[in-house]
Scaffold this motif. Structure first.
Motif, mmCIF file in Angstrom:
data_model
loop_
_atom_site.group_PDB
_atom_site.id
_atom_site.type_symbol
_atom_site.label_atom_id
_atom_site.label_comp_id
_atom_site.label_asym_id
_atom_site.label_seq_id
_atom_site.Cartn_x
_atom_site.Cartn_y
_atom_site.Cartn_z
ATOM 1 N N VAL A 228 0.838 -1.197 0.000
ATOM 2 C CA VAL A 228 0.000 0.000 0.000
ATOM 3 C C VAL A 228 0.872 1.247 0.000
ATOM 4 O O VAL A 228 1.846 1.345 0.758
ATOM 5 C CB VAL A 228 -0.928 0.029 1.242
ATOM 6 C CG1 VAL A 228 -1.847 1.243 1.203
ATOM 7 C CG2 VAL A 228 -1.734 -1.253 1.332
ATOM 8 N N SER A 229 0.524 2.203 -0.858
ATOM 9 C CA SER A 229 1.176 3.514 -0.853
ATOM 10 C C SER A 229 0.148 4.556 -1.259
ATOM 11 O O SER A 229 -0.955 4.222 -1.695
ATOM 12 C CB SER A 229 2.377 3.548 -1.809
ATOM 13 O OG SER A 229 1.943 3.397 -3.154
ATOM 14 N N VAL A 230 0.493 5.830 -1.107
ATOM 15 C CA VAL A 230 -0.360 6.927 -1.575
ATOM 16 C C VAL A 230 0.492 7.910 -2.362
ATOM 17 O O VAL A 230 1.702 8.017 -2.147
ATOM 18 C CB VAL A 230 -1.069 7.649 -0.392
ATOM 19 C CG1 VAL A 230 -1.996 6.708 0.344
ATOM 20 C CG2 VAL A 230 -0.063 8.271 0.558
ATOM 21 N N HIS A 231 -0.134 8.594 -3.288
ATOM 22 C CA HIS A 231 0.564 9.620 -4.059
ATOM 23 C C HIS A 231 -0.467 10.562 -4.668
ATOM 24 O O HIS A 231 -1.674 10.306 -4.640
ATOM 25 C CB HIS A 231 1.433 8.980 -5.147
ATOM 26 C CG HIS A 231 0.647 8.478 -6.326
ATOM 27 N ND1 HIS A 231 1.068 8.597 -7.624
ATOM 28 C CD2 HIS A 231 -0.578 7.874 -6.412
ATOM 29 C CE1 HIS A 231 0.157 8.076 -8.450
ATOM 30 N NE2 HIS A 231 -0.836 7.633 -7.728
ATOM 31 N N ARG A 232 0.034 11.669 -5.214
ATOM 32 C CA ARG A 232 -0.834 12.568 -5.958
ATOM 33 C C ARG A 232 -0.822 12.138 -7.420
ATOM 34 O O ARG A 232 0.245 11.846 -7.968
ATOM 35 C CB ARG A 232 -0.363 14.016 -5.818
ATOM 36 C CG ARG A 232 -0.613 14.572 -4.421
ATOM 37 C CD ARG A 232 -0.157 16.005 -4.261
ATOM 38 N NE ARG A 232 -0.589 16.520 -2.972
ATOM 39 C CZ ARG A 232 0.044 16.315 -1.827
ATOM 40 N NH1 ARG A 232 1.153 15.588 -1.832
ATOM 41 N NH2 ARG A 232 -0.426 16.803 -0.695
ATOM 42 N N PRO A 233 -1.993 12.053 -8.047
ATOM 43 C CA PRO A 233 -2.036 11.636 -9.454
ATOM 44 C C PRO A 233 -1.054 12.439 -10.303
ATOM 45 O O PRO A 233 -1.001 13.658 -10.220
ATOM 46 C CB PRO A 233 -3.495 11.918 -9.856
ATOM 47 C CG PRO A 233 -4.263 11.823 -8.577
ATOM 48 C CD PRO A 233 -3.345 12.350 -7.518
ATOM 49 N N GLY A 234 -0.272 11.712 -11.107
ATOM 50 C CA GLY A 234 0.741 12.358 -11.947
ATOM 51 C C GLY A 234 2.120 12.347 -11.334
ATOM 52 O O GLY A 234 3.122 12.467 -12.041
ATOM 53 N N ASP A 235 2.198 12.194 -10.001
ATOM 54 C CA ASP A 235 3.494 12.124 -9.324
ATOM 55 C C ASP A 235 3.962 10.672 -9.249
ATOM 56 O O ASP A 235 3.155 9.749 -9.403
ATOM 57 C CB ASP A 235 3.389 12.676 -7.903
ATOM 58 C CG ASP A 235 3.209 14.187 -7.884
ATOM 59 O OD1 ASP A 235 3.305 14.794 -8.976
ATOM 60 O OD2 ASP A 235 2.961 14.741 -6.798
ATOM 61 N N PRO A 236 5.265 10.458 -9.008
ATOM 62 C CA PRO A 236 5.736 9.074 -8.796
ATOM 63 C C PRO A 236 5.029 8.454 -7.597
ATOM 64 O O PRO A 236 4.555 9.161 -6.702
ATOM 65 C CB PRO A 236 7.237 9.255 -8.519
ATOM 66 C CG PRO A 236 7.580 10.583 -9.102
ATOM 67 C CD PRO A 236 6.365 11.433 -8.968
#
Length: 519
Positions: A228-236
């Motif tokens: 599981v991870s989180v990120h902002r769409p478009g970012d790695p």
């Protein structure tokens, strides 16, 4: 960190760490899964030891399982066929040549100090799993998605460490050591716990249909690790955590959703997500740190020297001459044995019986429910839509209420078919049919006909008697039947007639008589 509930503008909202869960989020979750499926086989992957779940500790251990010097692995053909069949069902490319490797790590329940796996060249790659879950505002729309399968590899299971806190010691049971596993690695194509749980449930159904894994998560036959991870769409992609050994689809969804919210909170608070392994506590609903993964563990992979390359052949004609058929795995033969898969079953149910897709989804996903439904259909004159209503509402309602499986139902498909046939033949009304169903649930030894006869629940067929009762009801409500009377009054009068007849009067006939007497 506890969940709190509050009300804003008449709507209930849930907070996690002081922030509304349903507030718009820039960060999104990214979820990938690793599924370890225990192969349904009589013996282990590389030894002749039997496979059994409840056997006495250390009673199913061969010299090879215990890693005694001089013992060599002998590959189980059944396990290879199971992996190939699973790969074909998941639209994978089956590698004609795959290799075995040693993965070194030191646990007390791994006597050899290494696990035989397929790190360099697994048996199957590049597949797709299509899964569905119920979505929409009313949770009755079937939402279909897919996730890529990176690879399927054969490997050994480890033993079990049993921790005795009272005596402050750890006991080792090697019964599971060497049992054949398929590790199915999914790409991170999911975004939440609901999607992951639906994908695992679909995988479980496929494996059970194939017979390659019994899929009982409570017995450890299917274990799931979630990345599981989180990120902002478009970012790695962000730094991921791994939640290990989740033992149910429900806990999988809870663990992933908690972990996504936890990581969002850490990042929004200015912190950094740690690359670590975590476990899930089903009581608190929280994930708990186990060990960090910042220092990359060196498994010292090396080719397994005691096993030649694993070869799979397209047809018998392509196998080497002089090799016994029992010693080769042939794709053509495995492909012919593929059974009807869950997605095909759902489509067949919709096309054959004209039921709704969401009903076919429930029938296939609930263990034994599809067979129950089709058994009722074969025995009754009632139409499929009427049968599906009974199965979904009356049967499932009582099963869920009493936490029973379909196989534990006190009412057999034949008994339900008898109730429906009595109703179809005009011998009992719809309300009486439900009453008979309830009675049969309490006393499964009786038949529907016996209950109807004993309790005098048959339809009142004497039209003179029905006319008399209707007239009695009309006469007892003179103020309400004076014109202009409303339709609600007619419905009330019908209810009173049914009360007088204990639900045994034909509602169509009753309505016609009442309309005549009040016109």
């Amino acid at each position: 960190w506890q969940k709190r509930t509050g009300r804003t503008g008449g709507r209930t909202r849930n907070w996690l760490w002081g922030r509304p869960v349903n507030a718009p989020q820039e960060l999104v979750g990214v979820v990938g899964l690793e599924i370890h499926a225990q192969i349904h086989s009589n013996t282990k992957l590389f030894s002749g030891s039997q496979v059994g779940f409840q056997a006495p500790p250390n009673s199913l251990v061969s010299f090879f399982d215990a890693s005694l010097p001089g013992t060599l692995p002998v590959l189980n053909r059944r396990c290879v066929e199971a992996a190939v069949m699973t790969g074909l069902a998941l639209n994978c490319t089956i590698n004609r040549k795959s290799l075995f490797d040693r993965k070194h790590y030191f646990y007390a329940d791994l006597p050899a100090g290494y696990q035989i796996t397929q790190q360099r060249l697994p048996i199957a790659v590049d597949g797709t799993l299509t899964y569905s879950h119920l979505g929409g505002r009313k949770r009755n729309a079937v939402v279909t998605k897919s996730v890529r399968i990176k690879q399927i590899q054969l490997e050994q299971d480890s033993g079990k460490s049993l921790h005795d806190d009272y005596r402050n010691q750890t006991l080792i049971d090697l019964n599971r050591a060497g049992v054949g596993l398929m590790e199915l690695v999914m790409e991170p194509d999911m975004s939440c716990g609901e999607e992951a749980a639906a994908a695992v449930r679909e995988m479980q159904l496929i494996l059970q249909a194939l017979g390659t894994c019994q899929g009982n998560m409570a017995e450890g036959q299917l274990r799931v690790d979630a990345n599981v991870s989180v990120h902002r769409p478009g970012d790695p992609w962000g730094i991921r955590t791994e939640v290990k050994n989740i033992n149910s689809a429900r806990n999988l969804a809870r663990a992933i959703d908690y972990e996504i919210q936890r990581q969002m909170f850490v990042l929004e608070s200015g912190g950094t997500v740690q690359n670590e392994t975590r476990s899930f506590d089903g009581k608190t609903g929280h994930t708990i740190p186990m060990r960090d993964k910042e220092g990359l563990q060196d498994y010292r992979f090396m080719p397994e020297p005691n096993l030649p390359p694993l070869m799979v052949y397209e047809a018998c004609s392509t196998a080497p001459p002089g090799v016994a058929p029992s010693q080769v795995v042939v794709l053509e033969e495995v492909r012919e044995r593929l059974p009807e898969l869950p997605s095909v079953r759902r489509q067949r149910l919709v096309e054959t019986y004209g039921i709704l897709p969401e009903h076919s989804f429930t029938l296939v996903n609930e263990d034994g429910l599809m067979d129950y439904f089709e058994a009722v259909i074969r025995e009754t004159k009632a139409g499929p839509r009427k049968v599906i209503g009974w199965v979904m509402n009356e049967l499932q309602g009582l099963l869920h209420q009493q936490n029973l499986s379909v196989s534990q139902s006190p009412i057999s498909p034949q008994a339900l078919a008898q109730i429906l046939n009595l109703q179809e033949n005009g011998q009992i009304s719809s309300s009486i049919a439900k009453q008979v169903f309830q009675e049969l649930w309490k006393t499964p030894g009786k038949t529907a006909q016996q209950i109807v006869k004993e309790q005098d629940l048959g339809m009142v067929n004497d039209s003179t008697e029905i006319h008399r009762i209707c007239q009695k009801v009309v006469d007892s409500h003179p103020d309400q039947v004076r014109p202009p009377w409303k339709r609600a009054v007619l419905n009330k009068l019908m209810g009173l007639v049914q009360k007088e007849t204990k639900g045994r009067a034909d509602p169509v006939l009753v309505r016609a008589i009442l309309e005549q007497k009040t016109s």
